[in-house]
Design a protein around this motif. Structure first.
Motif, PDB file in Angstrom:
ATOM      1  N   TYR A 179      -4.196   5.071  -7.468  1.00 17.21           N
ATOM      2  CA  TYR A 179      -3.875   4.029  -6.479  1.00 17.21           C
ATOM      3  C   TYR A 179      -5.013   3.873  -5.472  1.00 17.21           C
ATOM      4  CZ  TYR A 179       0.606   4.149  -8.706  1.00 17.21           C
ATOM      5  OH  TYR A 179       1.601   4.085  -9.656  1.00 17.21           O
ATOM      6  N   ARG A 180      -6.221   4.006  -5.947  1.00 24.96           N
ATOM      7  CA  ARG A 180      -7.434   4.026  -5.126  1.00 24.96           C
ATOM      8  C   ARG A 180      -7.513   2.871  -4.128  1.00 24.96           C
ATOM      9  NH1 ARG A 180     -13.046   5.834  -7.316  1.00 24.96           N
ATOM     10  NH2 ARG A 180     -12.077   7.737  -6.623  1.00 24.96           N
ATOM     11  N   ASN A 181      -7.198   1.692  -4.514  1.00 24.88           N
ATOM     12  CA  ASN A 181      -7.335   0.537  -3.625  1.00 24.88           C
ATOM     13  C   ASN A 181      -6.095   0.288  -2.767  1.00 24.88           C
ATOM     14  OD1 ASN A 181      -9.939  -0.009  -4.618  1.00 24.88           O
ATOM     15  ND2 ASN A 181      -9.048  -1.027  -6.396  1.00 24.88           N
ATOM     16  N   ARG A 182      -5.142   1.201  -2.833  1.00 25.54           N
ATOM     17  CA  ARG A 182      -3.887   0.985  -2.106  1.00 25.54           C
ATOM     18  C   ARG A 182      -3.534   2.149  -1.195  1.00 25.54           C
ATOM     19  NH1 ARG A 182       0.311  -0.934  -6.621  1.00 25.54           N
ATOM     20  NH2 ARG A 182       1.639  -1.257  -4.810  1.00 25.54           N
ATOM     21  N   THR A 183      -4.516   2.985  -0.838  1.00 21.17           N
ATOM     22  CA  THR A 183      -4.230   4.186  -0.044  1.00 21.17           C
ATOM     23  C   THR A 183      -5.064   4.225   1.237  1.00 21.17           C
ATOM     24  OG1 THR A 183      -5.833   5.420  -1.342  1.00 21.17           O
ATOM     25  CG2 THR A 183      -3.533   5.588  -2.033  1.00 21.17           C
ATOM     26  N   PRO A 184      -4.778   3.349   2.194  1.00 17.13           N
ATOM     27  CA  PRO A 184      -5.560   3.384   3.431  1.00 17.13           C
ATOM     28  C   PRO A 184      -5.225   4.582   4.319  1.00 17.13           C
ATOM     29  CG  PRO A 184      -3.818   1.758   3.602  1.00 17.13           C
ATOM     30  CD  PRO A 184      -3.788   2.277   2.191  1.00 17.13           C
ATOM     31  N   PHE A 185      -4.064   5.178   4.099  1.00 17.94           N
ATOM     32  CA  PHE A 185      -3.607   6.308   4.906  1.00 17.94           C
ATOM     33  C   PHE A 185      -3.262   7.467   3.992  1.00 17.94           C
ATOM     34  CE2 PHE A 185      -1.639   2.364   6.520  1.00 17.94           C
ATOM     35  CZ  PHE A 185      -2.350   2.204   7.681  1.00 17.94           C
ATOM     36  N   ILE A 186      -3.579   8.664   4.434  1.00 22.05           N
ATOM     37  CA  ILE A 186      -3.160   9.872   3.718  1.00 22.05           C
ATOM     38  C   ILE A 186      -2.523  10.807   4.734  1.00 22.05           C
ATOM     39  CG2 ILE A 186      -3.918  11.935   2.466  1.00 22.05           C
ATOM     40  CD1 ILE A 186      -4.192   9.446   0.741  1.00 22.05           C
ATOM     41  N   HIS A 187      -1.317  11.257   4.426  1.00 22.70           N
ATOM     42  CA  HIS A 187      -0.695  12.309   5.228  1.00 22.70           C
ATOM     43  C   HIS A 187      -1.227  13.623   4.691  1.00 22.70           C
ATOM     44  CE1 HIS A 187       3.111  10.582   7.321  1.00 22.70           C
ATOM     45  NE2 HIS A 187       1.984  10.078   7.764  1.00 22.70           N
ATOM     46  N   LEU A 188      -2.109  14.219   5.452  1.00 23.62           N
ATOM     47  CA  LEU A 188      -2.795  15.434   5.046  1.00 23.62           C
ATOM     48  C   LEU A 188      -1.995  16.633   5.530  1.00 23.62           C
ATOM     49  CD1 LEU A 188      -5.384  16.176   3.577  1.00 23.62           C
ATOM     50  CD2 LEU A 188      -6.563  16.137   5.770  1.00 23.62           C
ATOM     51  N   MET A 247      -9.792  15.493   0.354  1.00 23.46           N
ATOM     52  CA  MET A 247     -10.652  14.774   1.298  1.00 23.46           C
ATOM     53  C   MET A 247     -11.867  14.180   0.589  1.00 23.46           C
ATOM     54  SD  MET A 247     -10.279  16.966   4.797  1.00 23.46           S
ATOM     55  CE  MET A 247     -10.861  15.631   5.825  1.00 23.46           C
ATOM     56  N   LYS A 248     -12.404  14.894  -0.380  1.00 22.71           N
ATOM     57  CA  LYS A 248     -13.539  14.385  -1.155  1.00 22.71           C
ATOM     58  C   LYS A 248     -13.135  13.110  -1.895  1.00 22.71           C
ATOM     59  CE  LYS A 248     -16.854  15.740  -4.705  1.00 22.71           C
ATOM     60  NZ  LYS A 248     -17.276  16.791  -5.629  1.00 22.71           N
ATOM     61  N   GLU A 249     -11.985  13.146  -2.561  1.00 26.14           N
ATOM     62  CA  GLU A 249     -11.506  11.961  -3.281  1.00 26.14           C
ATOM     63  C   GLU A 249     -11.180  10.840  -2.303  1.00 26.14           C
ATOM     64  OE1 GLU A 249     -10.698   9.257  -6.040  1.00 26.14           O
ATOM     65  OE2 GLU A 249     -11.596  11.203  -6.430  1.00 26.14           O
ATOM     66  N   GLY A 250     -10.590  11.174  -1.181  1.00 25.33           N
ATOM     67  CA  GLY A 250     -10.259  10.164  -0.184  1.00 25.33           C
ATOM     68  C   GLY A 250     -11.477   9.468   0.369  1.00 25.33           C
ATOM     69  N   ASN A 251     -12.544  10.208   0.557  1.00 24.53           N
ATOM     70  CA  ASN A 251     -13.778   9.597   1.039  1.00 24.53           C
ATOM     71  C   ASN A 251     -14.337   8.624   0.005  1.00 24.53           C
ATOM     72  OD1 ASN A 251     -13.729  10.852   3.551  1.00 24.53           O
ATOM     73  ND2 ASN A 251     -14.777  12.668   2.784  1.00 24.53           N
ATOM     74  N   LYS A 252     -14.217   8.953  -1.283  1.00 23.35           N
ATOM     75  CA  LYS A 252     -14.637   8.040  -2.346  1.00 23.35           C
ATOM     76  C   LYS A 252     -13.735   6.806  -2.384  1.00 23.35           C
ATOM     77  CE  LYS A 252     -15.973  11.655  -5.578  1.00 23.35           C
ATOM     78  NZ  LYS A 252     -15.610  12.215  -6.890  1.00 23.35           N
ATOM     79  N   ALA A 253     -12.461   7.030  -2.129  1.00 22.33           N
ATOM     80  CA  ALA A 253     -11.463   5.959  -2.242  1.00 22.33           C
ATOM     81  C   ALA A 253     -11.387   5.083  -0.999  1.00 22.33           C
ATOM     82  CB  ALA A 253     -10.087   6.569  -2.528  1.00 22.33           C
ATOM     83  N   GLY A 254     -12.121   5.423   0.040  1.00 25.39           N
ATOM     84  CA  GLY A 254     -12.120   4.601   1.244  1.00 25.39           C
ATOM     85  C   GLY A 254     -10.907   4.783   2.131  1.00 25.39           C
ATOM     86  N   ASN A 276       0.853  -1.181   0.000  1.00 26.86           N
ATOM     87  CA  ASN A 276       0.000   0.000   0.000  1.00 26.86           C
ATOM     88  C   ASN A 276       0.887   1.228   0.000  1.00 26.86           C
ATOM     89  OD1 ASN A 276      -2.497  -1.337   0.096  1.00 26.86           O
ATOM     90  ND2 ASN A 276      -2.314  -1.612   2.306  1.00 26.86           N
ATOM     91  N   VAL A 277       0.288   2.373  -0.278  1.00 33.67           N
ATOM     92  CA  VAL A 277       1.064   3.613  -0.259  1.00 33.67           C
ATOM     93  C   VAL A 277       0.395   4.598   0.694  1.00 33.67           C
ATOM     94  CG1 VAL A 277      -0.109   4.560  -2.298  1.00 33.67           C
ATOM     95  CG2 VAL A 277       2.146   5.421  -1.651  1.00 33.67           C
ATOM     96  N   GLU A 278       1.206   5.192   1.515  1.00 35.02           N
ATOM     97  CA  GLU A 278       0.768   6.242   2.435  1.00 35.02           C
ATOM     98  C   GLU A 278       1.121   7.567   1.763  1.00 35.02           C
ATOM     99  OE1 GLU A 278       1.463   7.407   7.106  1.00 35.02           O
ATOM    100  OE2 GLU A 278       2.248   5.539   6.326  1.00 35.02           O
ATOM    101  N   LEU A 279       0.197   8.032   0.909  1.00 35.99           N
ATOM    102  CA  LEU A 279       0.473   9.244   0.143  1.00 35.99           C
ATOM    103  C   LEU A 279       0.642  10.437   1.069  1.00 35.99           C
ATOM    104  CD1 LEU A 279      -1.995   8.819  -2.854  1.00 35.99           C
ATOM    105  CD2 LEU A 279       0.493   8.513  -2.869  1.00 35.99           C
ATOM    106  N   ASP A 280       1.677  11.214   0.793  1.00 32.99           N
ATOM    107  CA  ASP A 280       1.965  12.424   1.545  1.00 32.99           C
ATOM    108  C   ASP A 280       1.635  13.599   0.642  1.00 32.99           C
ATOM    109  OD1 ASP A 280       3.452  14.748   2.554  1.00 32.99           O
ATOM    110  OD2 ASP A 280       4.322  13.324   3.978  1.00 32.99           O
TER     111      ASP A 280
END
Length: 153
Positions: A85-94, A119-126, A63-67
């Motif tokens: 990388y929608r299915n591989r981003t459980p964490f986002i460094h905001l 945040m809108k895209e992240g909510n769609k991406a889970g 997975n990737v923790e996008l920063d």
């Protein structure tokens, strides 16, 4: 990991990929997931025309923790990375970034990063975890986090 400058080479990234694949397999065997956190240097293009981060994600199953800050600082669009990388981003460094030439870390909502679109895209991406982080602060860290939390609310 943070790769020291002498390892930020194509050879160094291939060695990293081998390590990440080994660690990922071990984690999966133990019922855990494994994520990679990047910085801006992984977004530099390699001889293949792809960035080191693209290569890492194509050659591993991690997975990737996008920063968001580092993506933006490197001239990338965080929303596009999240979509890809929608299915591989459980964490986002905001994070946010000042709009001046320094491009310094900023409390959320005070800089030029489109935090709402992310945040809108992240909510769609889970996205499961939004990690609010500011590596360095111009003002006190408590004042910065207060501003970031107020913005999120």
């Amino acid at each position: 990991p943070y790769l020291m400058p002498e390892r930020q080479t194509e050879k160094g990234y291939f060695e990293l990929i081998d390590s990440l694949n080994y660690i990922d397999a071990y984690c999966k065997k133990e019922g855990m997931s494994f994520s990679y956190h990047h910085h801006d240097f992984e977004l530099k293009k390699l001889s293949t025309g792809k960035s080191a981060l693209q290569m890492i994600l194509e050659e591993t199953g991690v997975n990737v923790e996008l920063d968001i800050y580092w993506l933006t600082k490197a001239g990338e669009d965080p929303v596009e990375w999240m979509k890809h990388y929608r299915n591989r981003t459980p964490f986002i460094h905001l994070k946010d970034m000042t709009t001046d030439g320094e491009q310094f870390f900023a409390p959320l909502g005070t800089g030029g990063v489109d935090v709402k679109a992310i945040m809108k895209e992240g909510n769609k991406a889970g996205v499961k975890w939004w990690i609010v982080e500011q590596d360095q602060c111009i003002e006190s860290p408590l004042s910065s986090i207060k501003k970031s939390l107020a913005y999120i609310k």
